[in-house]
Design an enzyme around this catalytic site. Structure first.
Site, PDB file in Angstrom:
ATOM      1  N   ASP A 131       0.780  -1.232   0.101  1.00 54.99           N
ATOM      2  CA  ASP A 131       0.016   0.008   0.083  1.00 54.99           C
ATOM      3  C   ASP A 131       0.992   1.159  -0.084  1.00 54.99           C
ATOM      4  O   ASP A 131       2.022   1.226  -0.500  1.00 54.99           O
ATOM      5  CB  ASP A 131      -0.897  -0.203   1.424  1.00 54.99           C
ATOM      6  N   HIS A 147      -3.915   5.706   3.459  1.00 53.64           N
ATOM      7  CA  HIS A 147      -4.608   4.623   3.022  1.00 53.64           C
ATOM      8  C   HIS A 147      -4.091   3.405   3.556  1.00 53.64           C
ATOM      9  O   HIS A 147      -4.698   2.471   4.168  1.00 53.64           O
ATOM     10  CB  HIS A 147      -4.653   4.632   1.580  1.00 53.64           C
ATOM     11  N   SER A 157     -11.810  -1.403  -0.587  1.00 57.98           N
ATOM     12  CA  SER A 157     -10.500  -1.041   0.164  1.00 57.98           C
ATOM     13  C   SER A 157     -10.832  -1.367   1.608  1.00 57.98           C
ATOM     14  O   SER A 157      -9.910  -2.147   2.491  1.00 57.98           O
ATOM     15  CB  SER A 157     -10.118   0.395   0.143  1.00 57.98           C
TER      16      SER A 157
END
EC number: 3.4.21.-
Length: 421
Positions: free
Chosen positions: A169, A201, A357
């Site tokens: 990520d 994120h 996600s």
């Protein structure tokens, strides 16, 4: 030429809007990295053949640059850049002129040549807290209150202990209080950038997997594998990072105690799908997001990898959010709308987001949890157990997808359970 439509799957929404709309697809000529390619070699080549092939590539590339002045176009053509070896899959990235690409495509050792592509993260915004996702994990699919902070989350107190979750990520803030010292920095593929999470994120995803408050597997370790910086990347960096993860799991003897989470989805890109398949054959499980286009996930990477665990998003009352992809390739549905977790900006920061996600790390967390409680011996056993625990026929508007919602199996256990919240 196929172009990549990648967006980080946390979709933006405004306060009070409980049905986020998907970001526009990020496709266009600019998605291709000019002059840069991913070359996949055929299986069965010896080390000597691969070494000779690389020498041949360097020779041909140098001759073409000299003979055709390829550099005059302004396209960077630096030759072979990085080599990736995942199980018995060999690939390399490189900057090549058009004539060298033509020569490569005709080489008997080459399986395919794909243009490298930019991979994008979507924008995110903050929303008021919501904690329904964890309660849903142990509710056997029963609807749970969206904004209640009194939802019970029941789980075995092993809770992922001794298991390693690798988060491919934007990096992880390993100092966030949610990780209690269980998060470490692994690999950073981004040149000249610190191994931090400026986008948020990766930290968010890791929190859903293993945060002490927001995590499914509250005692699991998380490893930051950074292939994105502040919104975009290329497969050159993604494959490098995935290669590092597979090697690290293998070298550390963690195959039965490790899971990879990749909460990003884009247009079909066969080289990365191949990498996921080879990792599976090597004994490593990968959990991926179905994507946020509101379409069939069969045309998405890595969702379309046959042996990835592909996760769609479900709402608290068992409906499919309009943004979530669907289709026969979707293995399981998990909480993916208005999910609270860790965030960037401080060691106590949090944010509430939506998207597949968020759904994917719920299942990656479940994999880590089951690895600690049941000692599952292989990725095929992991997949079978996760799917065996699911509750069927609850998701409304699942289209032609397998209709299975995530469940941690706790109500079938015969001992006193801790409760959360």
């Amino acid at each position: 030429m196929q172009l990549l439509n990648f967006g980080l799957l946390l979709l933006p929404f405004v306060a009070g809007d409980l049905a986020p709309q998907p970001e526009p697809l990020l496709a266009g000529p600019s998605d291709v990295v000019p002059g840069q390619y991913i070359v996949t070699l055929k299986e069965g080549l010896t080390s000597a053949q691969i070494r000779d092939h690389k020498k041949w590539v360097s020779s041909v590339h140098r001759a073409n640059l000299e003979g055709f002045a390829a550099g005059a176009s302004g396209v960077e053509t630096e030759g072979i850049m990085k080599h990736f070896h995942i199980h018995d899959l060999n690939m390399y990235s490189g900057g090549f002129d058009e004539k060298t690409v033509e020569d490569l495509s005709r080489n008997p050792y080459v399986k395919s040549v794909h243009p490298d592509q930019h991979v994008y993260l979507a924008k995110t915004v903050t929303q008021r807290q919501a904690r329904w996702g964890l309660g849903y994990m142990s509710s056997k699919g029963k609807p749970v209150p969206l904004h209640s902070t009194l939802v019970d989350y029941s789980y075995d107190d092993k809770a992922g202990e001794g298991v390693w979750a690798y988060v491919l990520d934007t990096g992880i803030n390993v100092n966030h209080v949610e990780f209690e010292g269980r998060a470490i920095l692994g690999h950073n593929a981004i040149p000249n950038k610190p191994h931090t999470d400026e986008f948020g994120h990766g930290t968010y995803v890791a929190g859903i997997i293993a945060g002490k408050t927001y995590g499914v597997a509250k005692k699991a370790n998380v490893v930051s594998a950074k292939a994105f910086d502040t919104g975009s990347s290329t497969y050159n960096y993604i494959l490098e990072t995935y290669d590092w993860i597979v090697r690290n799991i293998t070298d550390s003897n963690r195959k039965n105690k490790a899971v990879i989470n990749f909460s990003i989805s884009g247009a079909k890109y066969q080289p990365f799908d191949d990498a996921v398949e080879k990792a599976f054959k090597a004994g490593i499980a990968t959990v991926v997001a179905a994507g946020n286009d509101g379409k069939d996930a069969k045309n998405n990477t890595p969702a379309s990898s046959p042996n990835a665990i592909t996760v769609g998003a479900v709402r608290w009352e068992n409906t499919r959010p309009s943004f979530s992809n669907y289709g026969k390739i979707v293995d399981i549905w998990a909480p993916g709308e208005l999910i609270k977790s860790c965030w960037k900006g401080g060691n106590n920061a949090t944010s509430t987001q939506s998207g597949t996600s968020a759904a994917s790390p719920h299942v990656a967390g479940l994999v880590a949890y089951l690895m600690s409680t049941e000692n599952l011996p292989s990725p095929s056993a992991v997949t079978a157990r996760v799917l065996n625990l699911t509750i069927p026929n609850l998701v409304k508007d699942a289209k032609d997808s397998p209709n299975r919602v995530v469940y941690n199996g706790i109500q079938e256990r015969k001992f006193t359970l801790p409760k959360y919240f």
